[in-house]
Design an enzyme around this catalytic site. Structure first.
Site, PDB file in Angstrom:
ATOM      1  N   ASP A 520      51.766 -73.229 -43.605  1.00 53.90           N
ATOM      2  CA  ASP A 520      52.367 -74.065 -44.657  1.00 53.90           C
ATOM      3  C   ASP A 520      52.122 -73.488 -46.058  1.00 53.90           C
ATOM      4  O   ASP A 520      51.698 -74.196 -46.977  1.00 53.90           O
ATOM      5  CB  ASP A 520      51.834 -75.495 -44.585  1.00 53.90           C
ATOM      6  CG  ASP A 520      52.349 -76.245 -43.367  1.00 53.90           C
ATOM      7  OD1 ASP A 520      52.933 -75.596 -42.494  1.00 53.90           O
ATOM      8  OD2 ASP A 520      52.148 -77.461 -43.301  1.00 53.90           O
ATOM      9  N   ASP A 547      55.251 -72.087 -40.063  1.00 49.86           N
ATOM     10  CA  ASP A 547      56.073 -72.953 -40.918  1.00 49.86           C
ATOM     11  C   ASP A 547      55.799 -72.697 -42.392  1.00 49.86           C
ATOM     12  O   ASP A 547      55.698 -73.628 -43.201  1.00 49.86           O
ATOM     13  CB  ASP A 547      55.802 -74.426 -40.600  1.00 49.86           C
ATOM     14  CG  ASP A 547      56.047 -74.766 -39.146  1.00 49.86           C
ATOM     15  OD1 ASP A 547      56.940 -74.154 -38.538  1.00 49.86           O
ATOM     16  OD2 ASP A 547      55.336 -75.634 -38.614  1.00 49.86           O
TER      17      ASP A 547
END
Length: 693
Positions: A520, A547
């Site tokens: 992230d 991600d």
């Protein structure tokens, strides 16, 4: 995120897909306004006349050997101590360039040399700079004679003195010729199609830095020498040599020649064939680092009397001589510099070399050409030499609901702190002032599961951000934003999501920066689900593994390098994007970029759909187009997430290249040409045209 995560001689060129966004522009003297102390306090800089105050780029100074103090000259800063003048005619250009006083000379249009081949004799203490991409010198160039010093030639297109004879021995029509000059910086120019050299550095010219230029379509490209002495010092870095036959460069009797992060490219099936690349002649001592040679014959050659030390270079499709040997020197004994990875150099230079829209201009597109008297620069320095020692302190000094741009100029150093730009402080720019985006680093190590010091719970994913931007019209340039949370040492912590940068705003520009982390890394969000949030990322690096580009913003990542990183335990597995786009909105567009990294083949997905909070009404979107994909990308590049199928959302590719690219299939949707025409950068950004300000 909070959802549970799994581990030519004469050729036409095609116009590229781009929007005018600069590479880094170092922040400079700004202007305050209001009372005598200004609304930013007594340390803010006083206002100045827009006619005489130098714009920000005019304070940029050279790196490399041009920055070294010698011969009575302390570095290279050009005409910044003089007036700034704008010229549109040959007469005015020559008037100011040859004047004894210092000048910053802005070329705001095309100037045709008369007669053809004319070289203006530039005097010392000058900056000659193109206004955005409009400054062009056609049919001639510049001459710097014996003793001329402290000259910057920047952001210009200098072209077309070609007189019809490829190996021309009759017309000495150079773009830039230097005979016995010193302290010269040649930066961000487009030099091409001249009768003789694009750059000639002759007769003991020294303390020269040549950086971020495009050199193309030429025979005798860049010659250094024409002397029996061995005294010259030159730095040549981040230049793109494309379709240039010889002297790329040829360095003869150069005491210290430091060449790094250059890209030499000979395209197949064109009229021009490069005869050799970097050539060390005579008694030259050359250090050649992290450069890329593509398709060249004889990429590196040297005389028996010369020394060439090679480190970290990449040779693709080359043949013939590739030589090294002897003892050279350590460039770090003369100046500081930071190497980019050789693998990243082609993409970096294709996007960043040549004239920039931000240099040589004093206002954003569509605004007055006068500098706003309300713009202010606040300086941050760890060593106390600025107004503030922390970035957050400078942000705090920006007035609430400010209506003009506040440039927070951040000097090189590592700033370990949490930074938040609140919603009521729009129009803020973070500007690193180092020679490299790696020189200025904002870093912290919070993760989603990190307990807050006040005992009120954990930070959560969005709260873990090292830098959080909630104000519209934010810009960041020439710096690194990092989250260095150590997953390996915190396995007992529940929540390893660790955001480096979170944006929850509209009209955000991230230009020439590095955003790095693990899981992230870059959260591109909006203020709320019903709010528009547009982000333009250009010429930047984004590093992570799971991600690491995610959120609900309408985000464009253009001409950038996306670097895949192994997990904390050495595993290669991850996901590049996790969009959580609202229905009817644009999601994440990756265009004209490179996806690579030191990870295993077929180990990463390009993306998966993040239905934040289990919201089935969301319609996540990622499009990856015109991008080079490494072998790390899976042949089925999209995958499901938290019970939501990627096939029910919007995931597609268009004309990607590289070993990780693939043809259309049920597992790999490809846009048609008609569909791709509706998924351009402009479609993502709408009526907003990002520009320097």
């Amino acid at each position: 995120m909070e959802a549970k995560q799994q581990r030519a001689r004469h050729r036409r060129r095609k116009a590229g897909l781009s929007i005018g966004i600069p590479v880094a522009v170092a922040a400079a003297a700004g202007m305050a306004y209001g009372t005598d102390l200004g609304v930013f306090g007594e340390d803010a800089q006083r206002s100045a006349s827009a006619a005489t105050a130098p714009p920000a780029w005019a304070d940029d100074v050279a790196d490399g050997f041009a920055s070294v103090n010698s011969q009575g000259q302390n570095g290279t800063y050009g005409g910044r101590d003089g007036k700034t003048v704008t010229v549109k005619t040959l007469a005015d250009l020559e008037k100011y360039a040859t004047a004894p006083e210092p000048y910053v000379i802005v070329v705001a249009g095309t100037i045709n040399m008369d007669p053809k081949g004319k070289e203006i004799k530039v005097a010392s203490d000058k900056t000659i700079v193109g206004s955005g991409t409009s400054g062009q010198i056609v049919g001639g160039g510049f001459f710097l004679g014996q003793g001329v010093h402290n000259v910057i030639i920047r952001n210009l297109t200098i072209r077309d003195s070609y007189a019809g004879e490829w190996n021309d021995k009759d017309h000495d029509f150079d773009a830039i010729q230097m005979d016995g000059a010193h302290h010269v910086w040649i930066d961000h120019n487009d030099l091409r199609h001249m009768a003789d050299g694009l750059i000639d550095s002759r007769k003991d010219t020294t303390n020269v830095t040549v950086s971020w230029n495009k050199l193309s379509d030429n025979n005798k490209t860049f010659g250094i020498g024409w002397t029996e002495n061995t005294t010259a010092d030159l730095t040549i870095h981040h230049n793109w040599f494309r379709e240039t036959e010889q002297r790329n460069p040829s360095t003869d009797n150069v005491a210290h020649a430091h060449l790094y992060n250059n890209y030499l490219q000979d395209m197949p099936n064109t009229d021009i064939t490069t005869s050799y690349g970097n050539y060390a002649r005579g008694k030259t001592k050359m250090v050649l680092e992290n450069s890329v040679f593509e398709g060249l014959k004889n990429p590196v050659t040297k005389d028996s009397t010369a020394a060439v030390v090679q480190r970290g270079n990449v040779f693709n499709g080359t043949s013939g001589r590739n030589e090294s040997g002897g003892t050279a020197f350590d460039p770090k004994n003369f100046y500081k510099y930071t190497l980019d990875k050789a693998a990243d150099v082609p993409a970096l230079l294709k996007s960043g070399a040549g004239p920039r829209t931000s240099i040589g201009t004093t206002a954003s597109a569509g605004t007055s050409t006068k500098a706003s008297a309300a713009d202010t620069t606040l300086t941050v320095a760890k060593d106390g030499s600025g107004q503030f020692t922390s970035v957050q302190a400078a942000v705090n000094a920006v007035p609430a609901n400010n209506t003009s741009r506040a440039v927070i100029s951040i000097k090189p150093g590592t700033y370990r702190e949490l930074v938040k730009v609140p919603r009521d402080k729009p129009h803020v720019t973070f500007q690193g002032t180092g020679a490299s985006r790696k020189d200025t680093v904002i870093v912290f190590n919070n993760a989603s599961g990190t307990p807050k010091p006040d005992g009120s719970g954990n930070y959560g994913t969005s709260g873990s951000a090292t830098v959080a931007v909630e104000a519209d019209d934010f810009q960041a340039r020439n710096l690194t934003i990092d989250n260095d949370f150590d997953e390996a040492k915190n396995q007992s912590l529940n929540g390893h999501q660790a955001v480096a940068l979170r944006t929850a705003a509209d009209k955000v520009v991230l230009d020439s920066i590095i955003v790095t982390g693990d899981q992230d890394t870059l959260l591109l969000d909006t203020q709320s689900k019903d709010k528009l949030g547009r982000v333009y990322v250009n010429n930047s690096y984004i590093v992570g593994n799971v991600d690491f580009i995610f959120g609900r913003a309408s985000a464009v990542i253009n001409k950038s390098v996306i670097t895949l990183k192994k997990r904390w335990n050495g595993d290669s597995a991850g996901y590049v994007t996790a969009p959580s786009t609202a229905a009817g909105r644009k999601g994440i567009l990756i265009a004209n970029s490179t996806v690579n990294g030191d990870v295993s083949a077929s180990s990463f997905h390009l993306g998966r759909p993040w239905h934040a909070g289990g919201d089935a009404a969301l319609d996540p979107q990622t499009t990856v187009r015109n991008t080079s994909l490494s072998s790390a990308i899976k042949s089925a590049p999209w995958t499901d997430m938290s019970g939501f199928s990627w096939k029910d959302d919007r995931f597609a590719e268009y004309k990607n290249t590289g070993p990780g690219a693939g043809s259309a299939s049920g597992d790999r949707p490809q846009l048609t040409d008609a569909q791709a025409a509706d998924q351009e950068i402009g479609d993502w950004l709408g009526d907003w045209k990002p520009s320097a300000s």
